[in-house]
Design an enzyme around this catalytic site. Structure first.
Site, short mmCIF file in Angstrom:
data_model
loop_
_atom_site.label_atom_id
_atom_site.label_comp_id
_atom_site.label_asym_id
_atom_site.label_seq_id
_atom_site.Cartn_x
_atom_site.Cartn_y
_atom_site.Cartn_z
N ASN A 162 2.27 1.53 4.29
CA ASN A 162 2.61 0.25 4.94
C ASN A 162 2.33 0.31 6.46
O ASN A 162 3.05 -0.30 7.25
CB ASN A 162 4.08 -0.14 4.67
CG ASN A 162 4.42 -1.59 5.05
OD1 ASN A 162 5.57 -1.90 5.34
ND2 ASN A 162 3.45 -2.47 5.04
N ASP A 191 -8.49 3.66 1.27
CA ASP A 191 -7.48 4.03 2.25
C ASP A 191 -8.17 4.49 3.53
O ASP A 191 -8.86 5.51 3.52
CB ASP A 191 -6.62 5.15 1.66
CG ASP A 191 -5.46 5.51 2.57
OD1 ASP A 191 -5.46 5.05 3.73
OD2 ASP A 191 -4.57 6.23 2.10
N CYS A 243 -1.40 0.87 7.42
CA CYS A 243 -2.84 0.59 7.59
C CYS A 243 -3.29 -0.66 6.85
O CYS A 243 -3.61 -1.68 7.47
CB CYS A 243 -3.67 1.79 7.12
SG CYS A 243 -3.43 3.28 8.09
N ARG A 244 -3.33 -0.62 5.51
CA ARG A 244 -3.93 -1.71 4.75
C ARG A 244 -3.02 -2.93 4.59
O ARG A 244 -3.41 -4.06 4.89
CB ARG A 244 -4.36 -1.21 3.36
CG ARG A 244 -5.50 -0.23 3.40
CD ARG A 244 -5.68 0.50 2.09
NE ARG A 244 -4.57 1.40 1.82
CZ ARG A 244 -4.41 2.12 0.72
NH1 ARG A 244 -5.30 2.02 -0.24
NH2 ARG A 244 -3.39 2.93 0.58
N SER A 245 -1.79 -2.70 4.08
CA SER A 245 -0.95 -3.87 3.80
C SER A 245 -0.53 -4.63 5.06
O SER A 245 -0.37 -5.86 4.99
CB SER A 245 0.26 -3.50 2.92
OG SER A 245 1.05 -2.51 3.51
N CYS A 289 0.86 -1.19 0.00
CA CYS A 289 0.00 0.00 0.00
C CYS A 289 0.90 1.24 0.00
O CYS A 289 2.08 1.15 -0.34
CB CYS A 289 -0.98 -0.02 1.17
SG CYS A 289 -0.23 0.02 2.81
#
Ligand code: 4NP
Length: 162
Positions: free
Chosen positions: A6, A119, A8-10, A3
Site C-alpha cells: 500500500n 510490482d 507503490c501501486r494501490s 496491493c
C-alpha cells in the site's frame, strides 16, 4: 485498490481513480489498502508521489493501512493489483457476494487477460509504466460502471454457455 505494501501501486490507483471521479462529478468513495502491514501509517513511496505529481495528481496525503475483512462489505468493488493480492483478499471472503466483488484491476482494461500490475518496488524505472497501466484500467472501470454493469466484462470464448 489493494496491493502488498500500500505504498507503490494501490496509492497510485487510488489517486488516479479519485482524480477521474472528481473530474466526472461522481460521488464515489475510493480507498486503498495493503495485504501486509509492513508499511502501515507510512505515506506513499516517494517514487509513486513523484510519478503521480508528474501526471498532475497529488497523493502525498495518503497513509498505508492493512486490508480488513470488513472492506469486503464496505466496498462494492475490491480491485487487486496482482494475483497474489487477489488470493490473499479472497481468503477473507466467506460469501459469494464478497467473492464476486474481488477482481484483478487490469481485467477492466484487458478483459479476461488476468494480468497483474508489476510490482515496481524494486524497479526505479517501473513507476511511469505502472501509472499508465492503472490509468487505462481506471478508465475501463469508469466506462464499465457508467453503464451500470457491476460485473466485469467476460470476453467471447470465455463466457459460460447459457
Ligand atoms: P506495493 O509495493 O505492493 O505496490 O506497495 C511494495 C512495497 C513494499 C514492499 C513490496 C512491494 N516491500 O517488500 O516492503
Amino acid at each position: 485498490m489493494v496491493c502488498l505494501g500500500n505504498i507503490c501501486r494501490s496509492p497510485l490507483a487510488e489517486g488516479i481513480m479519485k482524480h477521474k471521479i472528481k473530474q466526472q462529478g461522481l460521488d464515489w468513495q475510493v480507498d486503498s489498502a495493503g495485504t501486509s502491514a509492513w508499511h502501515t501509517g507510512e505515506h506513499p513511496d516517494h517514487r509513486s508521489i513523484i510519478t503521480a505529481r508528474q501526471n498532475g495528481i497529488d497523493i502525498t496525503d495518503q497513509q498505508a493501512r492493512l486490508f480488513k475483512p470488513h472492506d469486503l462489505d464496505n466496498f462494492d468493488l475490491v480491485l487487486a493489483m496482482d494475483d497474489s493480492n487477489r488470493r490473499d483478499i479472497l481468503r477473507f471472503a466467506t460469501t459469494k457476494k464478497q467473492h464476486d466483488k474481488v477482481h484483478l484491476i487490469l481485467n477492466f482494461s484487458h478483459p479476461g487477460s488476468d494480468q497483474s500490475v508489476p510490482d515496481p518496488y524494486w524497479d526505479d524505472n517501473g513507476f511511469e509504466k505502472v501509472f499508465q497501466m492503472l490509468d487505462e484500467a481506471c478508465n475501463g472501470v469508469l466506462e464499465h460502471l457508467a453503464n451500470n454493469q457491476w460485473q466485469i466484462p467476460i470476453p467471447i470464448g470465455k463466457r459460460p454457455e447459457v
